[in-house]
Design an enzyme around this catalytic site. Structure first.
Site, short mmCIF file in Angstrom:
data_model
loop_
_atom_site.label_atom_id
_atom_site.label_comp_id
_atom_site.label_asym_id
_atom_site.label_seq_id
_atom_site.Cartn_x
_atom_site.Cartn_y
_atom_site.Cartn_z
NE ARG A 33 -4.21 -1.83 1.78
CZ ARG A 33 -5.02 -2.37 2.69
NH1 ARG A 33 -4.87 -2.07 3.97
NH2 ARG A 33 -5.98 -3.19 2.31
CD GLU A 45 -4.15 -7.47 -5.28
OE1 GLU A 45 -4.71 -8.50 -4.88
OE2 GLU A 45 -4.30 -6.36 -4.73
CG LEU A 88 3.61 -17.76 -0.96
CD1 LEU A 88 3.33 -17.28 0.46
CD2 LEU A 88 4.14 -16.62 -1.80
CE1 TYR A 128 -9.16 -9.25 -5.77
CE2 TYR A 128 -7.02 -10.22 -6.26
CZ TYR A 128 -7.80 -9.35 -5.54
OH TYR A 128 -7.23 -8.54 -4.61
CG ASP A 146 -11.26 -10.84 -2.36
OD1 ASP A 146 -12.37 -10.26 -2.25
OD2 ASP A 146 -10.37 -10.72 -1.50
CB CYS A 210 -19.83 -3.55 10.06
SG CYS A 210 -19.70 -3.63 8.26
#
Length: 365
Positions: A33, A45, A88, A128, A146, A210
DNA sequence: AAAGCGGGGTC
DNA sequence: GACCCAGCTTT
């Protein structure tokens, strides 16, 4: 049935404002980010596919340090890429990412395409990842659907279609095209995912925290736990192997490269001998195998170490055997003798990393 | 449309 | 244990 709510009592602009303001206030500070570099967004991603954020962070850092530009990744050895990816999982992601980056270097002068047609044609980039890169790196109003997004929106709109089906993803994309703002589609998409990860969790949704509660059909009816709807998967199929840890007189171990397609493709392993069932005489199978393959005197002993490893669709049961070979036999193609120190250069699946660890601990031989 | 493809976190 | 995770490719 699909959506059990209509659009008349859904306030799109209020939803977006509540979502995006929440995102800027509560978003986590994650390495990917801190950039809008499309290549870095792409790498992150791909790593995040079916993989949790905390797992990805160190891999991401190592990866972009080792391959800081598309050109660096394109020109790297595949094995070096797999080594960075080691542990991974879903290793085709790494091979496809490198292939995709090579396409970008060849066909787009190293610049990641900023339109849907071109980016979707790249190896390893599906609906995606295309939407994520287009929205996050290029501020295009494209959906990035996703598992998080499907969970959040299935609850907001009371959608009970099976999210395991492809068709259901397209339904969510249609909904998002109606909602996503031109102004900040990146925060919109990331906000939905962030709420899915932090608030709208599978088991214990924190609806009281939320920002979308006022818009949420499931919250209104108190049925959050019933969404999303997902078909159960079949349990993993058990497979049994004897694994041969074969050492020569120079103290080197025999390893081999797995086939270029299928499970754990192109990773390295200690030779595995498939067993018909756990009941078959393991020692006999091992002896047969060695006679057929090595035509040299080999001593074998059962070291009484068993390893279980579960994949999405398989469960491996490994029984370890130590062997010492008197004379040095030549390694076949895709085989190699490697000292304990050299083993660290090869990418192994986690199940065989465990075996390397056992050797280091002196538990084998 | 369904199956193949890893490994780890969470409850 | 069961379920889930910033899914894609192949069949």
């Amino acid at each position: 049935m699909t959506m059990q709510r209509d659009w008349e009592n859904f306030n799109i602009s209020q939803f977006n404002q509540d979502l995006i303001r929440w995102f800027y206030k509560y978003k986590r500070d994650l390495p990917w980010r801190q950039t809008k570099n499309p290549y870095y967004i792409w790498v992150s991603e791909v790593m995040l596919q079916q993989t949790q954020v905390d797992t990805v962070i160190p891999y991401y850092q190592r990866f972009i340090t080792k391959f800081p530009t598309p050109q660096d990744l394109a020109s790297a050895d595949e094995e070096a890429v797999l080594k960075i990816w080691e542990g991974l999982g879903y290793y085709s992601r790494a091979r496809n990412l490198q292939q995709g980056v090579r396409e970008v270097v060849e066909n787009y002068q190293g610049r990641v395409p900023d339109n849907k047609n071109d980016i979707l044609s790249i190896k390893g980039i599906g609906p995606y990842t295309a939407g994520a890169v287009l929205s996050i790196a290029y501020d295009r109003p494209e959906p990035a659907v996703d598992g998080n997004v499907m969970r959040v929106l299935s609850r907001v709109f009371l959608i009970d279609d099976d999210i395991a089906k492809q068709k259901t993803r397209r339904l969510f994309e249609e909904i998002i095209y109606r909602i996503i703002p031109e102004s900040d589609p990146s925060a919109f998409n990331q906000g939905l995912m962030e709420i899915g990860a932090l608030i709208c969790k599978p088991k214990q949704a924190k609806c009281e925290q939320c920002p979308l509660a006022a818009h949420c059909g499931a919250y209104e009816e108190g049925v959050q736990t019933e969404y999303p709807v997902k078909k159960k998967k079949t349990p993993p199929k058990p497979l049994h192997f004897a694994v041969l840890v074969l050492k020569n007189q120079s103290g080197e171990y025999l390893i081999r490269k797995r086939p270029e397609k299928g499970l754990l493709a192109k990773l390295w392993e200690f030779p595995m001998i498939p067993l018909e069932s756990p009941e078959t005489s393991i020692e006999e199978s091992v002896r047969d195998y060695i006679e057929k393959n090595y035509s040299a005197p080999v001593k074998i002993n059962d070291v009484n170490i068993n390893i279980q490893h579960t994949f999405t669709h398989l469960k491996w049961h490994l029984s370890l055997f130590a062997g010492s070979i008197e004379q040095r036999i030549s390694a076949e193609k895709d085989e190699q003798w490697a000292s304990l120190g050299q083993l660290e250069k090869f990418p192994f699946p986690v199940s065989h990393q465990k075996i390397v660890d056992k050797i280091k601990q002196g538990l084998i031989s």
